[in-house]
Design a protein around this motif. Sequence first.
Motif, PDB file in Angstrom:
ATOM      1  N   CYS A 100       0.812  -1.222   0.000  1.00 52.95           N
ATOM      2  CA  CYS A 100       0.000   0.000   0.000  1.00 52.95           C
ATOM      3  C   CYS A 100       0.845   1.272   0.000  1.00 52.95           C
ATOM      4  CB  CYS A 100      -0.982   0.004   1.158  1.00 52.95           C
ATOM      5  SG  CYS A 100      -0.218  -0.007   2.765  1.00 52.95           S
ATOM      6  N   LEU A 101       2.131   1.176   0.279  1.00 57.07           N
ATOM      7  CA  LEU A 101       2.987   2.360   0.267  1.00 57.07           C
ATOM      8  C   LEU A 101       3.653   2.598  -1.090  1.00 57.07           C
ATOM      9  CD1 LEU A 101       4.797   2.160   3.711  1.00 57.07           C
ATOM     10  CD2 LEU A 101       2.934   3.660   3.042  1.00 57.07           C
ATOM     11  N   GLN A 102       3.363   1.748  -2.082  1.00 57.20           N
ATOM     12  CA  GLN A 102       3.990   1.924  -3.395  1.00 57.20           C
ATOM     13  C   GLN A 102       3.536   3.197  -4.087  1.00 57.20           C
ATOM     14  OE1 GLN A 102       3.137  -1.672  -5.487  1.00 57.20           O
ATOM     15  NE2 GLN A 102       4.897  -2.753  -4.639  1.00 57.20           N
ATOM     16  N   ASP A 103       2.328   3.686  -3.745  1.00 58.30           N
ATOM     17  CA  ASP A 103       1.815   4.902  -4.367  1.00 58.30           C
ATOM     18  C   ASP A 103       2.457   6.166  -3.802  1.00 58.30           C
ATOM     19  OD1 ASP A 103       0.141   3.325  -5.840  1.00 58.30           O
ATOM     20  OD2 ASP A 103      -1.538   3.520  -4.451  1.00 58.30           O
ATOM     21  N   VAL A 104       3.141   6.048  -2.676  1.00 55.04           N
ATOM     22  CA  VAL A 104       3.766   7.209  -2.053  1.00 55.04           C
ATOM     23  C   VAL A 104       4.957   7.636  -2.905  1.00 55.04           C
ATOM     24  CG1 VAL A 104       4.968   8.053  -0.011  1.00 55.04           C
ATOM     25  CG2 VAL A 104       3.053   6.473   0.228  1.00 55.04           C
ATOM     26  N   GLN A 105       4.970   8.926  -3.262  1.00 55.67           N
ATOM     27  CA  GLN A 105       6.060   9.455  -4.077  1.00 55.67           C
ATOM     28  C   GLN A 105       7.153  10.003  -3.159  1.00 55.67           C
ATOM     29  OE1 GLN A 105       6.324   9.383  -7.406  1.00 55.67           O
ATOM     30  NE2 GLN A 105       4.417   8.218  -7.447  1.00 55.67           N
ATOM     31  N   PRO A 106       8.391   9.586  -3.353  1.00 56.61           N
ATOM     32  CA  PRO A 106       9.471  10.157  -2.538  1.00 56.61           C
ATOM     33  C   PRO A 106       9.684  11.620  -2.902  1.00 56.61           C
ATOM     34  CG  PRO A 106      10.379   8.721  -4.217  1.00 56.61           C
ATOM     35  CD  PRO A 106       8.879   8.597  -4.294  1.00 56.61           C
ATOM     36  N   GLU A 107      10.308  12.355  -1.996  1.00 56.89           N
ATOM     37  CA  GLU A 107      10.578  13.761  -2.257  1.00 56.89           C
ATOM     38  C   GLU A 107      11.503  13.885  -3.458  1.00 56.89           C
ATOM     39  OE1 GLU A 107      11.776  16.073   1.042  1.00 56.89           O
ATOM     40  OE2 GLU A 107      10.336  15.117   2.375  1.00 56.89           O
ATOM     41  N   ALA A 108      11.487  15.038  -4.061  1.00 58.60           N
ATOM     42  CA  ALA A 108      12.285  15.282  -5.261  1.00 58.60           C
ATOM     43  C   ALA A 108      13.759  14.984  -5.001  1.00 58.60           C
ATOM     44  CB  ALA A 108      12.121  16.723  -5.718  1.00 58.60           C
ATOM     45  N   GLU A 109      14.470  14.718  -6.070  1.00 58.56           N
ATOM     46  CA  GLU A 109      15.877  14.352  -5.971  1.00 58.56           C
ATOM     47  C   GLU A 109      16.787  15.560  -5.713  1.00 58.56           C
ATOM     48  OE1 GLU A 109      17.102  11.186  -6.183  1.00 58.56           O
ATOM     49  OE2 GLU A 109      15.042  10.498  -6.234  1.00 58.56           O
ATOM     50  N   LEU A 110      16.214  16.753  -5.672  1.00 62.22           N
ATOM     51  CA  LEU A 110      17.029  17.948  -5.459  1.00 62.22           C
ATOM     52  C   LEU A 110      17.403  18.109  -3.995  1.00 62.22           C
ATOM     53  CD1 LEU A 110      15.021  20.482  -7.620  1.00 62.22           C
ATOM     54  CD2 LEU A 110      17.130  19.332  -8.241  1.00 62.22           C
ATOM     55  N   ALA A 111      18.539  18.737  -3.777  1.00 64.18           N
ATOM     56  CA  ALA A 111      18.954  19.059  -2.411  1.00 64.18           C
ATOM     57  C   ALA A 111      18.095  20.204  -1.881  1.00 64.18           C
ATOM     58  CB  ALA A 111      20.429  19.463  -2.398  1.00 64.18           C
ATOM     59  N   GLY A 112      18.076  20.378  -0.565  1.00 70.22           N
ATOM     60  CA  GLY A 112      17.244  21.398   0.057  1.00 70.22           C
ATOM     61  C   GLY A 112      17.510  22.801  -0.452  1.00 70.22           C
ATOM     62  N   TRP A 113      18.785  23.141  -0.628  1.00 73.76           N
ATOM     63  CA  TRP A 113      19.104  24.492  -1.085  1.00 73.76           C
ATOM     64  C   TRP A 113      18.651  24.700  -2.518  1.00 73.76           C
ATOM     65  CZ3 TRP A 113      22.380  25.192  -5.213  1.00 73.76           C
ATOM     66  CH2 TRP A 113      23.168  24.107  -5.582  1.00 73.76           C
ATOM     67  N   GLN A 114      18.632  23.628  -3.344  1.00 75.98           N
ATOM     68  CA  GLN A 114      18.175  23.753  -4.721  1.00 75.98           C
ATOM     69  C   GLN A 114      16.658  23.924  -4.779  1.00 75.98           C
ATOM     70  OE1 GLN A 114      19.910  20.097  -6.137  1.00 75.98           O
ATOM     71  NE2 GLN A 114      21.538  21.202  -7.210  1.00 75.98           N
ATOM     72  N   LYS A 115      15.937  23.234  -3.887  1.00 74.47           N
ATOM     73  CA  LYS A 115      14.479  23.383  -3.836  1.00 74.47           C
ATOM     74  C   LYS A 115      14.092  24.801  -3.478  1.00 74.47           C
ATOM     75  CE  LYS A 115      13.729  18.714  -2.175  1.00 74.47           C
ATOM     76  NZ  LYS A 115      13.278  17.928  -1.035  1.00 74.47           N
ATOM     77  N   SER A 116      14.739  25.361  -2.469  1.00 77.00           N
ATOM     78  CA  SER A 116      14.393  26.719  -2.049  1.00 77.00           C
ATOM     79  C   SER A 116      14.787  27.738  -3.115  1.00 77.00           C
ATOM     80  CB  SER A 116      15.062  27.050  -0.724  1.00 77.00           C
ATOM     81  OG  SER A 116      16.462  27.068  -0.873  1.00 77.00           O
ATOM     82  N   ARG A 117      15.833  27.451  -3.848  1.00 80.22           N
ATOM     83  CA  ARG A 117      16.260  28.370  -4.909  1.00 80.22           C
ATOM     84  C   ARG A 117      15.244  28.399  -6.042  1.00 80.22           C
ATOM     85  NH1 ARG A 117      22.171  28.324  -7.802  1.00 80.22           N
ATOM     86  NH2 ARG A 117      22.112  30.479  -8.429  1.00 80.22           N
ATOM     87  N   GLN A 118      14.668  27.238  -6.365  1.00 81.85           N
ATOM     88  CA  GLN A 118      13.672  27.175  -7.417  1.00 81.85           C
ATOM     89  C   GLN A 118      12.324  27.711  -6.955  1.00 81.85           C
ATOM     90  OE1 GLN A 118      13.483  23.139  -8.768  1.00 81.85           O
ATOM     91  NE2 GLN A 118      15.133  23.429 -10.238  1.00 81.85           N
ATOM     92  N   ALA A 119      12.061  27.641  -5.668  1.00 80.75           N
ATOM     93  CA  ALA A 119      10.748  28.019  -5.143  1.00 80.75           C
ATOM     94  C   ALA A 119      10.421  29.475  -5.395  1.00 80.75           C
ATOM     95  CB  ALA A 119      10.674  27.708  -3.656  1.00 80.75           C
ATOM     96  N   ALA A 120      11.331  30.362  -5.145  1.00 83.06           N
ATOM     97  CA  ALA A 120      11.042  31.783  -5.284  1.00 83.06           C
ATOM     98  C   ALA A 120      11.997  32.411  -6.296  1.00 83.06           C
ATOM     99  CB  ALA A 120      11.171  32.479  -3.942  1.00 83.06           C
ATOM    100  N   GLN A 121      11.463  32.802  -7.415  1.00 80.94           N
ATOM    101  CA  GLN A 121      12.246  33.476  -8.438  1.00 80.94           C
ATOM    102  C   GLN A 121      12.251  34.979  -8.126  1.00 80.94           C
ATOM    103  OE1 GLN A 121      14.043  31.920 -10.678  1.00 80.94           O
ATOM    104  NE2 GLN A 121      13.314  29.955  -9.945  1.00 80.94           N
ATOM    105  N   PRO A 122      13.234  35.718  -8.627  1.00 80.66           N
ATOM    106  CA  PRO A 122      13.317  37.151  -8.320  1.00 80.66           C
ATOM    107  C   PRO A 122      12.061  37.938  -8.703  1.00 80.66           C
ATOM    108  CG  PRO A 122      15.365  36.391  -9.297  1.00 80.66           C
ATOM    109  CD  PRO A 122      14.395  35.243  -9.349  1.00 80.66           C
ATOM    110  N   LYS A 123      11.456  37.636  -9.827  1.00 80.23           N
ATOM    111  CA  LYS A 123      10.245  38.357 -10.245  1.00 80.23           C
ATOM    112  C   LYS A 123       9.116  38.117  -9.250  1.00 80.23           C
ATOM    113  CE  LYS A 123      11.390  40.381 -14.108  1.00 80.23           C
ATOM    114  NZ  LYS A 123      11.367  41.809 -14.254  1.00 80.23           N
TER     115      LYS A 123
END
Length: 167
Positions: free
Chosen positions: A79-102
């Motif tokens: 039943c846990l096969q449907d669970v998607q693991p977190e993205a392969e990006l590191a934490g600092w890369q996720k936060s960098r993509q989250a908020a763009q300058p504009k």
Amino acid sequence: MNFMNDFAQKHPKAAEWVRKGGLFLIFSWVVTALKAVMLMFLPDVFRSMVEGTLREFPKFAPVNIWFDYPVHLQDATGCLQDVQPEAELAGWQKSRQAAQPKDRQKERREALEKAFAACDMENTGCVPLVQLITYLGKSKNTIRDYVDEHPGFERCKDGVKRVKKAD
């Protein structure tokens, strides 16, 4: 109880140490009991996936596990096969993509407009800088930067004023 009172009178430092140690034990037992109750009634919070990363060996397939106090159990039902693991990006890369300058600039402009509208209750068109600092919870220089980058506002002697739009 008479024994403890006598002990406290004869050895005040030791009695204080015993009391603090007893309080620590009671606190530890309460925390342990709370953890056990949480694990009983909230088991979904404690499910996870274990992925292997060993430099010297090939990567193995991820294993889905449940934490069933006090042990980890492999998911036999699937039943846990449907669970998607977190993205392969590191934490600092996720936060960098989250908020763009504009996006950040738009957020700053909207925050300044909202704060100005809230502080300009009398529709004077001018708000003291101190009120904006208090409303936004930012520093004086940060508010000045917000005003400088917003085309609808400018700094004045008394604070910040709205610029009239040219028709």
